[in-house]
Design an enzyme around this catalytic site. Structure first.
Site, PDB file in Angstrom:
ATOM      1  N   ILE A   1      -7.029   8.066  -1.432  1.00  0.00           N
ATOM      2  CA  ILE A   1      -6.977   6.598  -1.477  1.00  0.00           C
ATOM      3  C   ILE A   1      -7.885   6.143  -0.335  1.00  0.00           C
ATOM      4  O   ILE A   1      -7.803   6.653   0.782  1.00  0.00           O
ATOM      5  CB  ILE A   1      -5.530   6.062  -1.316  1.00  0.00           C
ATOM      6  CG1 ILE A   1      -5.498   4.528  -1.241  1.00  0.00           C
ATOM      7  CG2 ILE A   1      -4.807   6.656  -0.118  1.00  0.00           C
ATOM      8  CD1 ILE A   1      -4.060   3.947  -1.245  1.00  0.00           C
ATOM      9  N   SER A   2      -8.778   5.196  -0.607  1.00  0.00           N
ATOM     10  CA  SER A   2      -9.778   4.798   0.397  1.00  0.00           C
ATOM     11  C   SER A   2      -9.133   4.117   1.591  1.00  0.00           C
ATOM     12  O   SER A   2      -8.071   3.508   1.489  1.00  0.00           O
ATOM     13  CB  SER A   2     -10.808   3.862  -0.229  1.00  0.00           C
ATOM     14  OG  SER A   2     -11.458   4.493  -1.297  1.00  0.00           O
ATOM     15  N   GLN A   3      -9.853   4.189   2.712  1.00  0.00           N
ATOM     16  CA  GLN A   3      -9.461   3.496   3.947  1.00  0.00           C
ATOM     17  C   GLN A   3      -9.380   1.978   3.661  1.00  0.00           C
ATOM     18  O   GLN A   3     -10.250   1.437   2.974  1.00  0.00           O
ATOM     19  CB  GLN A   3     -10.562   3.794   4.958  1.00  0.00           C
ATOM     20  CG  GLN A   3     -10.387   3.205   6.317  1.00  0.00           C
ATOM     21  CD  GLN A   3     -11.685   3.351   7.127  1.00  0.00           C
ATOM     22  OE1 GLN A   3     -12.736   3.698   6.585  1.00  0.00           O
ATOM     23  NE2 GLN A   3     -11.609   3.081   8.397  1.00  0.00           N
TER      24      GLN A   3
ATOM     25  N   ARG B   1       0.819  -1.226   0.000  1.00  0.00           N
ATOM     26  CA  ARG B   1       0.000   0.000   0.000  1.00  0.00           C
ATOM     27  C   ARG B   1       0.852   1.275   0.000  1.00  0.00           C
ATOM     28  O   ARG B   1       0.433   2.316  -0.510  1.00  0.00           O
ATOM     29  CB  ARG B   1      -0.945  -0.050   1.214  1.00  0.00           C
ATOM     30  CG  ARG B   1      -2.012   1.031   1.230  1.00  0.00           C
ATOM     31  CD  ARG B   1      -3.061   0.720   2.274  1.00  0.00           C
ATOM     32  NE  ARG B   1      -3.769   1.906   2.714  1.00  0.00           N
ATOM     33  CZ  ARG B   1      -4.923   2.351   2.201  1.00  0.00           C
ATOM     34  NH1 ARG B   1      -5.505   1.688   1.231  1.00  0.00           N
ATOM     35  NH2 ARG B   1      -5.491   3.450   2.647  1.00  0.00           N
TER      36      ARG B   1
END
Ligand code: SAH
Length: 205
Positions: free
Chosen positions: A51-53, A25
């Site tokens: 960027i999503s959780q 990530r």
């Protein structure tokens, strides 16, 4: 991240957990945020996008019950993190992003990571990508005011779509199953995404 944020909160699909444990990530966030890459939150990726959780990525992916034979349409390529997770679980990802600069950077990143089963388009994803439709699965990772009709048309019968619906402050994830001649909607958890901007989404600011 896998144990504390995902498994403990109920993500149980081993394929999703394995994919997320293998994808680095930190490669998907700006260098100066690398040390926060595995934090329990969304992060800024530039151009006003995020960027999503991790939990939301895992949750949406798990809800889709992806099979290795599936072709999926993704609206909102962004950093490409969700794209990478999808690519490791299904046959082909068709990923649409409306910001050229973001898409181009992400294409290089995903190529460097050796992911080759992804096709990219730079266009308004509220209209889908009809040339390759129908798709077994559709995922939208930006918040829509309501369900874009062209996307419903592009789900295969027997297929599923997941997307956040709501206003610009808060949305709810909705899972839609396409039956023979009807749609069944399942309201899921609350969430907060950036806006889906386009002809069948929000107007550009
Ligand atoms: N899944 C991505 C989320 C990025 S944020 C990630 O985790 O990195 C949402 C993205 O949707 C942004 O990159 C934004 O530019 C894009 N977007 C917004 N409206 C869009 C539209 N109509 N078509 C395609 N992409 C859109």
């Amino acid at each position: 991240m896998i144990e504390d944020q995902l498994r403990r909160r109920g993500i149980g699909d081993d394929r999703v957990l394995r994919a997320m444990s293998e994808i680095p990530r930190e490669r998907f966030v700006p260098k100066e945020l690398a040390r926060m890459a595995y934090d329990d939150r969304a992060l800024e990726i530039g151009l006003g996008q995020t960027i999503s959780q991790p939990y939301i990525v895992a949750y949406m992916t798990e809800q889709l019950q992806l099979q290795p034979t599936h072709r999926i349409l993704e609206i909102g390529t962004g950093s490409g993190y969700q794209t990478a997770v999808l690519a490791s679980l299904c046959e082909t990802v068709y990923s649409v992003e409306c910001l050229p600069e973001l898409s181009e950077k992400t294409q290089v990143r995903l190529h460097q990571l050796g992911l080759t089963n992804i096709r990219y388009a730079i266009r308004d994803g509220t209209l889908g990508w009809p040339e390759h439709a129908p798709y077994e699965r559709i995922i939208v990772t930006a918040g829509a005011p309501d369900i874009p009709g062209p996307l419903l048309d592009q789900v295969q019968v027997g297929g599923k779509m997941i997307l956040p619906i709501g206003n610009h402050k808060a949305q709810q994830l909705v899972l839609i199953e396409k039956k023979d001649n009807r749609f069944v909607e399942f309201p899921l958890i609350g969430c907060r995404f950036v806006k889906l901007i386009g002809q069948r989404g929000w107007k550009a600011p």
